[in-house]
Scaffold this active site. Structure first.
Site, PDB file in Angstrom:
ATOM      1  N   CYS A   2     -61.750   3.791 116.135  1.00 47.59           N
ATOM      2  CA  CYS A   2     -61.089   3.019 115.086  1.00 47.59           C
ATOM      3  C   CYS A   2     -60.611   1.227 115.841  1.00 47.59           C
ATOM      4  O   CYS A   2     -61.864   0.189 114.714  1.00 47.59           O
ATOM      5  CB  CYS A   2     -59.461   2.865 114.926  1.00 47.59           C
ATOM      6  SG  CYS A   2     -59.239   4.998 113.539  1.00 47.59           S
ATOM      7  N   ILE A   3     -60.065   1.242 116.650  1.00 50.54           N
ATOM      8  CA  ILE A   3     -60.083  -0.925 117.294  1.00 50.54           C
ATOM      9  C   ILE A   3     -60.862  -0.833 117.340  1.00 50.54           C
ATOM     10  O   ILE A   3     -61.408  -2.188 117.004  1.00 50.54           O
ATOM     11  CB  ILE A   3     -59.198  -0.369 117.932  1.00 50.54           C
ATOM     12  CG1 ILE A   3     -57.150   0.845 117.483  1.00 50.54           C
ATOM     13  CG2 ILE A   3     -57.873  -1.983 118.582  1.00 50.54           C
ATOM     14  CD1 ILE A   3     -56.627  -0.081 116.223  1.00 50.54           C
TER      15      ILE A   3
END
Ligand code: NAD
Length: 432
Positions: free
Chosen positions: A271-272
């Site tokens: 994600c990040i």
């Protein structure tokens, strides 16, 4: 959509989940637990076989709870997309990676949507959960589904609902993390809301699919930028000979206006490190040059090199070179308590050390072996007395399973990138 909503509320809906990974499997399980019939579809036969055998491969799902739903006939898994025809709702949870150029790679979403289009029928509800740029649902998914001849918002429902799970988090899971939903029409939002209300404690409707898509990107960009900021703080503190960990501990005593983020060897996970670049790409396509995302990415991606610099300096301090030194990495998963190696900064730290001639080993209770570009290693047990025989230990992931006190007593030199040896001050311990 009224018929579908009635079916959902009566728990008679058959709920499909496409993509049974970290996101899809817990979601399918929640639908089953809510008393609906859930069917998971995945192209990976091993996952389908594991589910059928009641064997979980996701840290937050136990074999017992999975097997219970499979045995009760509420959860099934298949590789056959023809199952879509029998479903009332279809959630898409396939990967959304980046290409090497940092452009979005929607291949998996498009493949899944094309399969749905082949079997789509009136009255079904399709929800995209994969993280992606604003506009994906109405610009990419909607036209592909409408190629079937049916119309979104009229013949079938279409919505976006970002997945917010935090694998390994003991407090928050699919059920108690509020779920944001935005449909292409108000009726689509209402249907998606009804579906999640069966299995999720709080549902937060928003006005459109684009708002829902953007919510997730704001959340992940917020994390990426704040981690970038604190990583830069760590670099500054290093230059000024200040302990960044002590600074953060004191700063977080402020009861308002501050939220603690921690430095580390870089960003990892699905994600990040990835999602903000989906937004950045879309913004650039619309003539807007985002600066925070690129800057945070730049700082965060530089952290593995900084860690290697720390290791090099630490070895230098005891008259050793990286070349030929036995360097043991403790923890390689991208974060504590997960078996996920995707985008893990540990991989880059290891590649850089290996390129400098280090003799590498590692331990990680969650990752038995590494077979990644340029790296082929099998895990060693976390403690078997050999740590005294290596030249340097680098703590890259602070798994709770490691015995840090024993490590501090045993290893001759330690570079701690996670403050795992908090409070343990000694000459042979170097912190970020
Ligand atoms: N992992 C997380 O913590 C997390 C959190 C929030 C959001 N997300 C987002 O959720 C999405 C899924 O992430 P994940 O971590 O579950 O990925 P994952 O790789 O664990 O799972 C994806 C699954 O989709 C399957 N798949 C791929 N193409 C397919 C196709 N065409 N048809 C059917 N199945 C297919 C894969 O075999 C795999 O099992 C991504 O967009 C991710 O950004 C992930």
């Amino acid at each position: 959509m009224q018929d579908l909503i009635r079916k959902i509320r009566g728990r008679e809906a058959r709920c499909g989940v496409i993509g049974l990974g970290y996101v899809g499997l817990p979601l399918a399980l929640e639908f089953a637990r809510a008393g609906m019939r859930a069917v998971g579809i995945d192209v990976d036969r091993r996952k389908v076989d594991a589910i059928r055998a009641g064997r979980s491969y996701v840290v937050d799902v136990s074999d017992g709870e999975l097997a219970e739903q499979v045995r009760a006939g509420r959860l099934a898994a298949t590789t056959d997309f023809a199952a879509i025809a029998e479903l009332d709702t279809i959630n898409i949870c396939v990967p959304t990676p980046l290409r090497k150029t940092k452009d979005p790679d929607l291949t998996y979403v498009v493949a899944a949507v094309n399969e749905i289009a082949k079997h789509l029928r009136r009255g079904q509800l399709v929800i995209l959960e994969s993280t992606t740029y604003p506009g994906t649902t109405d610009e990419v998914v909607q036209p592909a589904l409408e190629a079937s001849g049916l119309r979104a918002g009229v013949d079938f429902g279409l919505a976006f609902s970002p997945e917010r799970i935090d694998p390994g988090n003991p407090h928050f899971n699919t059920r108690n993390i509020p779920k944001v939903v935005g449909g292409v029409t108000a009726a689509c939002t209402a249907a998606a809301r009804a579906l999640y209300e069966q299995s999720v404690e709080t549902v937060v409707p928003v006005s459109s699919t684009r708002v829902a898509e953007m919510v997730k990107l704001l959340e992940n960009t917020f994390r990426s930028v704040n981690i970038g900021l604190v990583n830069e703080m760590a670099l500054m503190c290093n230059a000024l000979d200040i302990d960044v960990w002590e600074v953060i501990e004191a700063a977080k005593t402020k009861p308002f206006g501050f939220m603690a983020f921690y430095p580390g060897p870089g960003l990892g996970g699905h994600c990040i490190p990835i999602d903000p670049f989906y937004l950045s790409w879309k913004a650039k396509m619309n003539g807007f040059e985002p600066r925070f995302i690129e800057l945070a990415g730049h700082v965060n991606e530089g952290m593995p090199r900084f860690v290697v610099e720390k290791v090099t300096d630490a070895l230098n301090g005891v008259a050793k070179s990286v070349r030929g030194s036995r360097i043991h990495c403790m923890g390689v998963a991208y974060k504590r308590g997960v078996n996920d190696l995707r985008e893990s900064p540990a991989l880059n730290v290891m590649r850089l050390l290996q390129a400098k001639g280090a003799v590498l080993s590692y331990s990680d209770p969650y990752i038995p072996a590494i077979r990644e570009e340029g790296l082929a290693l099998d895990a060693l047990p976390a403690r078997n007395g050999y740590l005294g025989g290596v030249d340097c230990v680098v703590i890259l992931t602070d798994h709770a399973e490691f015995d840090y006190l024993a490590l501090a007593g045993e290893a001759p030199l330690i570079v701690d990138t996670r403050n795992a040896l908090q409070g343990c001050k000694a000459d042979h311990i170097v912190r970020l």
